[in-house]
Design a protein around this motif. Structure first.
Motif: not given
Length: 214
Positions: A7-11, A135-137, A142-150, A154-156
């Motif tokens: 998910s670091t790649g979200f940046l 905002l982007v991460p 939120s839209f690509t993973i089916n559950h919330n986890e800290d 964290i990269n945001a």
């Protein structure tokens, strides 16, 4: 960072949006970006090749496919609400208020977005980049993973703290003109409060997880 947590790649998506809006397609002419992209792929290649033979597929998508939501739109809205709903437990309301004041101190960005697009004002570009890095991460997680986890957002957090510091710094400069010692004391109080809150939260989290591997 992407090898440590994908998910670091979200940046990178935030960086892409930044370039598309501030430089249009002119950024494609920058050889430094092509070199950086080549190095990025080169570093990922051993992992991708290993993953292909180990899991018979493209490892960067095979793992995330297990947590992809059935309805990305519905899940995305729920995810964003969920993450922002947890912010008071992450930071406490006083720090959150300072964050919102930091956003307000970026009002020129919101009022002069057309100036950013047409003229590329350096100060507005910095604030726009910060906003995207925050905002982007969160949106993508939120839209690509089916559950919330800290860990997915964290990269945001670096951008969150920098935005918060915008107001704190402006407030410090204002008070310093009246009384420098008082200004320093205010900063120390804010830092002490944030530190004590995080230490308490960390202690509770560790105690709650202490038997998790038993």
């Amino acid at each position: 960072g992407t090898l440590f947590k994908q998910s670091t790649g979200f940046l990178l998506f935030g960086v892409l949006i930044y370039f598309l809006i501030t430089e249009k397609l002119n950024f494609l002419k920058k050889k430094e970006l092509w070199i950086a992209g080549f190095i990025f792929i080169l570093i990922l290649s051993p992992y991708i090749i290993w993953g292909y033979f180990e899991y018979n597929g493209f490892v960067l998508t095979k793992g995330p496919a297990l947590v992809t939501p059935e309805n990305p739109l519905t899940r995305g809205i729920e995810g964003i609400k969920g993450y922002f709903g947890l912010f008071p437990t992450y930071f406490s309301w006083p720090i959150l208020i300072l964050f919102f004041l930091g956003l307000i101190s970026m009002h020129k960005l919101f009022l002069g977005f057309d100036i950013l697009i047409k003229k590329g004002n350096p100060d507005l570009k910095k604030e726009f980049f910060l906003l995207l890095m925050f905002l982007v991460p969160i949106i993508l997680a939120s839209f690509t993973i089916n559950h919330n986890e800290d860990r997915y957002i964290i990269n945001a957090m670096p951008a969150f703290f920098i935005i918060t510091s915008l107001f704190i710094n402006n407030f410090y400069e204002f008070v310093k003109k009246k009384n420098k010692i008082f200004a320093v004391l205010i900063i120390l109080v804010i830092l002490f409060f944030a530190l004590s809150f995080q230490i308490k939260s960390t202690d509770n989290l560790i105690r709650g997880k202490v038997n998790s591997y038993s």
